[in-house]
Motif scaffolding. Structure first.
Motif, PDB file in Angstrom:
ATOM      1  N   HIS A 110       7.605   8.138  -0.954  1.00 60.03           N
ATOM      2  CA  HIS A 110       8.439   8.902  -1.704  1.00 60.03           C
ATOM      3  C   HIS A 110       9.159   7.999  -2.968  1.00 60.03           C
ATOM      4  O   HIS A 110       8.450   7.586  -3.738  1.00 60.03           O
ATOM      5  N   SER A 111      10.386   7.896  -2.782  1.00 57.99           N
ATOM      6  CA  SER A 111      11.191   7.114  -3.902  1.00 57.99           C
ATOM      7  C   SER A 111      10.728   5.689  -3.952  1.00 57.99           C
ATOM      8  O   SER A 111      11.408   4.783  -4.812  1.00 57.99           O
ATOM      9  N   ALA A 112      10.127   5.119  -3.075  1.00 62.30           N
ATOM     10  CA  ALA A 112       9.564   3.834  -2.998  1.00 62.30           C
ATOM     11  C   ALA A 112       8.386   3.525  -4.424  1.00 62.30           C
ATOM     12  O   ALA A 112       8.128   2.392  -4.556  1.00 62.30           O
ATOM     13  N   HIS A 113       8.327   4.493  -4.978  1.00 62.47           N
ATOM     14  CA  HIS A 113       7.601   4.387  -6.008  1.00 62.47           C
ATOM     15  C   HIS A 113       8.322   3.478  -6.961  1.00 62.47           C
ATOM     16  O   HIS A 113       7.512   2.759  -8.143  1.00 62.47           O
ATOM     17  N   TRP A 133      -2.445  -8.686  -1.144  1.00 62.88           N
ATOM     18  CA  TRP A 133      -3.567  -9.202  -1.432  1.00 62.88           C
ATOM     19  C   TRP A 133      -4.335  -9.603  -0.690  1.00 62.88           C
ATOM     20  O   TRP A 133      -5.721  -9.867  -0.761  1.00 62.88           O
ATOM     21  N   ASP A 134      -3.760 -10.400   0.428  1.00 64.18           N
ATOM     22  CA  ASP A 134      -4.597 -11.002   1.451  1.00 64.18           C
ATOM     23  C   ASP A 134      -5.196 -10.091   2.611  1.00 64.18           C
ATOM     24  O   ASP A 134      -5.921 -10.418   3.396  1.00 64.18           O
ATOM     25  N   GLY A 135      -4.612  -8.686   2.469  1.00 61.53           N
ATOM     26  CA  GLY A 135      -5.519  -7.650   3.327  1.00 61.53           C
ATOM     27  C   GLY A 135      -4.459  -6.814   3.963  1.00 61.53           C
ATOM     28  O   GLY A 135      -5.238  -5.777   4.621  1.00 61.53           O
ATOM     29  N   MET A 136      -3.270  -7.126   3.926  1.00 60.87           N
ATOM     30  CA  MET A 136      -2.066  -6.117   4.737  1.00 60.87           C
ATOM     31  C   MET A 136      -2.338  -4.656   3.789  1.00 60.87           C
ATOM     32  O   MET A 136      -2.288  -4.708   2.726  1.00 60.87           O
ATOM     33  N   GLY A 137      -2.532  -3.721   4.651  1.00 63.15           N
ATOM     34  CA  GLY A 137      -2.080  -2.343   4.024  1.00 63.15           C
ATOM     35  C   GLY A 137      -0.612  -1.991   3.773  1.00 63.15           C
ATOM     36  O   GLY A 137       0.152  -2.530   4.291  1.00 63.15           O
ATOM     37  N   LEU A 138      -0.483  -1.048   2.843  1.00 62.60           N
ATOM     38  CA  LEU A 138       0.774  -0.635   2.272  1.00 62.60           C
ATOM     39  C   LEU A 138       0.744   0.600   2.146  1.00 62.60           C
ATOM     40  O   LEU A 138      -0.012   1.243   1.512  1.00 62.60           O
ATOM     41  N   ILE A 139       1.955   1.307   2.728  1.00 60.46           N
ATOM     42  CA  ILE A 139       2.115   2.951   2.621  1.00 60.46           C
ATOM     43  C   ILE A 139       3.276   2.950   1.757  1.00 60.46           C
ATOM     44  O   ILE A 139       4.479   2.680   2.646  1.00 60.46           O
ATOM     45  N   THR A 178       2.103  -8.115  10.691  1.00 63.10           N
ATOM     46  CA  THR A 178       1.740  -6.762  10.120  1.00 63.10           C
ATOM     47  C   THR A 178       0.569  -6.438   9.744  1.00 63.10           C
ATOM     48  O   THR A 178       0.068  -7.112   8.804  1.00 63.10           O
ATOM     49  N   ASP A 179      -0.165  -5.551  10.196  1.00 56.52           N
ATOM     50  CA  ASP A 179      -1.459  -5.058   9.593  1.00 56.52           C
ATOM     51  C   ASP A 179      -1.205  -4.042   8.623  1.00 56.52           C
ATOM     52  O   ASP A 179      -1.888  -3.940   7.374  1.00 56.52           O
ATOM     53  N   VAL A 180      -0.231  -3.317   8.643  1.00 52.17           N
ATOM     54  CA  VAL A 180       0.310  -2.163   7.820  1.00 52.17           C
ATOM     55  C   VAL A 180       1.805  -2.043   7.701  1.00 52.17           C
ATOM     56  O   VAL A 180       2.378  -1.916   8.812  1.00 52.17           O
ATOM     57  N   LEU A 181       2.093  -2.046   6.307  1.00 51.86           N
ATOM     58  CA  LEU A 181       3.534  -1.964   6.022  1.00 51.86           C
ATOM     59  C   LEU A 181       3.909  -0.571   5.504  1.00 51.86           C
ATOM     60  O   LEU A 181       3.327  -0.318   4.411  1.00 51.86           O
ATOM     61  N   LEU A 182       4.933   0.327   6.089  1.00 48.10           N
ATOM     62  CA  LEU A 182       5.246   1.497   5.436  1.00 48.10           C
ATOM     63  C   LEU A 182       6.624   1.106   4.745  1.00 48.10           C
ATOM     64  O   LEU A 182       7.482   0.072   5.304  1.00 48.10           O
ATOM     65  N   TRP A 183       6.892   1.726   3.583  1.00 45.03           N
ATOM     66  CA  TRP A 183       7.977   1.183   2.910  1.00 45.03           C
ATOM     67  C   TRP A 183       8.762   2.357   2.191  1.00 45.03           C
ATOM     68  O   TRP A 183       8.271   3.265   1.418  1.00 45.03           O
ATOM     69  N   TRP A 184      10.115   2.542   2.593  1.00 49.75           N
ATOM     70  CA  TRP A 184      10.813   3.749   2.041  1.00 49.75           C
ATOM     71  C   TRP A 184      12.197   3.022   1.560  1.00 49.75           C
ATOM     72  O   TRP A 184      12.741   2.376   2.069  1.00 49.75           O
ATOM     73  N   ARG A 232      -1.358  -3.095  13.853  1.00 46.87           N
ATOM     74  CA  ARG A 232       0.059  -3.433  14.083  1.00 46.87           C
ATOM     75  C   ARG A 232       1.084  -2.998  12.772  1.00 46.87           C
ATOM     76  O   ARG A 232       0.735  -3.660  11.567  1.00 46.87           O
ATOM     77  N   VAL A 233       1.927  -2.097  13.296  1.00 46.20           N
ATOM     78  CA  VAL A 233       2.555  -1.360  11.877  1.00 46.20           C
ATOM     79  C   VAL A 233       4.136  -1.992  11.724  1.00 46.20           C
ATOM     80  O   VAL A 233       4.874  -1.832  12.901  1.00 46.20           O
ATOM     81  N   THR A 234       4.669  -2.275  10.646  1.00 47.51           N
ATOM     82  CA  THR A 234       5.884  -2.343  10.532  1.00 47.51           C
ATOM     83  C   THR A 234       6.485  -1.252   9.534  1.00 47.51           C
ATOM     84  O   THR A 234       5.998  -0.976   8.396  1.00 47.51           O
ATOM     85  N   VAL A 235       7.397  -0.261   9.945  1.00 45.86           N
ATOM     86  CA  VAL A 235       8.167   0.519   9.135  1.00 45.86           C
ATOM     87  C   VAL A 235       9.295  -0.048   8.501  1.00 45.86           C
ATOM     88  O   VAL A 235      10.334  -0.235   9.350  1.00 45.86           O
TER      89      VAL A 235
END
Length: 249
Positions: A106-109, A97-103, A70-76, A10-13
């Motif tokens: 770019h400028s989200a650095h 920390w509890d296990g969700m993936g994070l992508i 959300t299993d994986v969160l994309l962040w821009w 389950r992905v959240t962009v």
């Protein structure tokens, strides 16, 4: 034991969605918002459980319910890092920390979330001059690089250059070269607690980078790699002995 994610993660962009309202060039490239284009790219790669969230929604669209689902969160993010509420940042960090993936794209650095997880400034060199970017695969066996080939080439992109002030990555998947001669660690993985993080450099808002087939392949690969897997429980604090302790005089 932590339960694995569903077969379809389950992905959240998440996208701040500000440039599209302020810059006609960005609005023309991403008429429905960059988050919609990113979500469409994931769906085109067979990821069917994809939702979006934006900065100006209540709680930035990241309610407790949304984060729990959300299993994986994309962040821009780019121009509005400081507008992200600190309590939401802490909730996202805890979910990682509890296990969700994070992508991190770019400028989200420079996002509060990424800097909080890295513990460094995450600063770098940059130049917006329509450089050509060539992303070399330096870890061909890594799941994130599958189907990419020897390298990706993007005709026009913003330059990011070293030094990139991050901790040493757990794995380095891509290194970028730019027309001006700079190089950059452009595909880096990290682990924090039970969560997996991937930083991927391309994606300046004034170029159609998220329509690029190879970029879409990498992001879809990264989502599948970052999805939670079953793991041993993490235990902290005072603990009773597993075996009887001998009496001490």
């Amino acid at each position: 034991m932590t339960q694995p994610a569903p077969a379809q993660p389950r992905v959240t962009v998440w996208h701040e969605y500000r440039h599209e309202h302020d810059n006609p060039r960005v609005a023309a490239l991403y008429p429905h918002g960059m988050h919609a284009t990113l979500a469409a790219g994931l769906r085109a790669h067979g990821l069917t459980s994809v939702r979006t969230a934006t900065l100006d929604e209540p709680q930035h669209g990241l309610t407790d319910e949304v984060l729990a689902q959300t299993d994986v969160l994309l962040w821009w993010g780019h121009k509005a890092h400081d507008d992200v509420q600190d309590d939401i940042v802490e909730k996202v960090v805890q979910r990682v920390w509890d296990g969700m993936g994070l992508i991190v794209l770019h400028s989200a650095h420079f996002s509060k979330v990424f800097k909080r997880l890295m513990g460094t400034s995450c600063d770098l060199k940059w130049r917006e001059a329509s450089d050509r970017e060539r992303l070399w695969v330096v870890d061909p066996s890594h799941p994130i690089a599958q189907g990419v080939g020897e390298y990706l080439e993007i005709d026009q992109e913003e330059m990011y250059g070293e030094h990139f002030d991050i901790p040493a990555p757990d794995e380095l998947v891509f290194v970028s070269w730019f027309t001006g001669g700079e190089v950059f660690r452009s595909g880096c993985t990290f682990r924090r607690g039970s969560g997996k993080i991937f930083y991927f450099r391309p994606g300046h808002e004034t170029y159609p980078t998220y329509e690029h087939a190879g970029v879409r392949q990498v992001i879809a690969n990264a989502v599948r790699w970052a999805a939670p897997t079953a793991s041993a429980p993490r235990a902290f604090g005072e603990s009773a002995p597993l075996e009887p302790l001998p009496e001490r005089v």
